[in-house]
Write a protein that holds these residues in place. Sequence first.
Motif, PDB file in Angstrom:
ATOM      1  N   SER A 236       0.850  -1.182   0.000  1.00  0.00           N
ATOM      2  CA  SER A 236       0.000   0.000   0.000  1.00  0.00           C
ATOM      3  C   SER A 236       0.883   1.228   0.000  1.00  0.00           C
ATOM      4  O   SER A 236       2.104   1.130   0.146  1.00  0.00           O
ATOM      5  N   ARG A 237       0.267   2.371  -0.153  1.00  0.00           N
ATOM      6  CA  ARG A 237       1.033   3.610  -0.073  1.00  0.00           C
ATOM      7  C   ARG A 237       0.152   4.694   0.520  1.00  0.00           C
ATOM      8  O   ARG A 237      -1.071   4.641   0.442  1.00  0.00           O
ATOM      9  N   ASP A 238       0.812   5.664   1.117  1.00  0.00           N
ATOM     10  CA  ASP A 238       0.147   6.824   1.696  1.00  0.00           C
ATOM     11  C   ASP A 238       0.708   8.043   0.991  1.00  0.00           C
ATOM     12  O   ASP A 238       1.862   8.425   1.240  1.00  0.00           O
ATOM     13  N   ASN A 239      -0.095   8.635   0.123  1.00  0.00           N
ATOM     14  CA  ASN A 239       0.401   9.773  -0.652  1.00  0.00           C
ATOM     15  C   ASN A 239       0.707  10.974   0.236  1.00  0.00           C
ATOM     16  O   ASN A 239       1.635  11.740  -0.051  1.00  0.00           O
ATOM     17  N   ASP A 240      -0.042  11.139   1.310  1.00  0.00           N
ATOM     18  CA  ASP A 240       0.212  12.283   2.200  1.00  0.00           C
ATOM     19  C   ASP A 240       1.546  12.137   2.920  1.00  0.00           C
ATOM     20  O   ASP A 240       2.261  13.116   3.127  1.00  0.00           O
ATOM     21  N   LYS A 241       1.879  10.912   3.303  1.00  0.00           N
ATOM     22  CA  LYS A 241       3.147  10.675   3.992  1.00  0.00           C
ATOM     23  C   LYS A 241       4.274  10.350   3.020  1.00  0.00           C
ATOM     24  O   LYS A 241       5.418  10.181   3.440  1.00  0.00           O
ATOM     25  N   ASN A 242       3.924  10.242   1.734  1.00  0.00           N
ATOM     26  CA  ASN A 242       4.909   9.891   0.705  1.00  0.00           C
ATOM     27  C   ASN A 242       5.676   8.624   1.071  1.00  0.00           C
ATOM     28  O   ASN A 242       6.910   8.572   0.979  1.00  0.00           O
ATOM     29  N   THR A 243       4.933   7.631   1.465  1.00  0.00           N
ATOM     30  CA  THR A 243       5.521   6.388   1.968  1.00  0.00           C
ATOM     31  C   THR A 243       4.777   5.186   1.403  1.00  0.00           C
ATOM     32  O   THR A 243       3.549   5.229   1.248  1.00  0.00           O
ATOM     33  N   MET A 244       5.524   4.137   1.113  1.00  0.00           N
ATOM     34  CA  MET A 244       4.946   2.858   0.685  1.00  0.00           C
ATOM     35  C   MET A 244       5.138   1.857   1.817  1.00  0.00           C
ATOM     36  O   MET A 244       6.119   1.944   2.565  1.00  0.00           O
ATOM     37  N   TYR A 245       4.213   0.916   1.906  1.00  0.00           N
ATOM     38  CA  TYR A 245       4.257  -0.054   2.993  1.00  0.00           C
ATOM     39  C   TYR A 245       4.158  -1.480   2.447  1.00  0.00           C
ATOM     40  O   TYR A 245       3.643  -1.708   1.349  1.00  0.00           O
TER      41      TYR A 245
END
Length: 124
Positions: A70-79
């Motif tokens: 998954s990814r969080d565009n606000d945190k600019n991070t992929m998980y």
Amino acid sequence: QVQLVESGGGLVQPGDSLRLSCAVSRFAVGYLSMGWFRQAPGKEREVVSCISIDGNTRYPDSVKGRFTISRDNDKNTMYLQMNSLKPEDTAVYYCAASITDYSDYCPLSGMDHWGKGTLVTVSS
């Protein structure tokens, strides 16, 4: 130059869960084809999961149903959420990215940017 930094690796027991993170800088994660790869000792690097610019995902059979990218565009991070871990999941895990739109594929040779990796050890 896109920069990727993995975190979240560690030593866990079989059946446990672990979440890896890949912090992205100098480029918006929502505009990258991204993936998680792993390399076990003595083995070739292999794809674990891919996420397209549109958010579509793909998994090999070895992790399907256990791992979620998954990814969080606000945190600019992929998980990478890893559940029901097995000893054979032991490896160094790398995140990778490309500005090329590969849809929900992430060809190893096509990934332009790589993190340094984080070690996941699954052992009792």
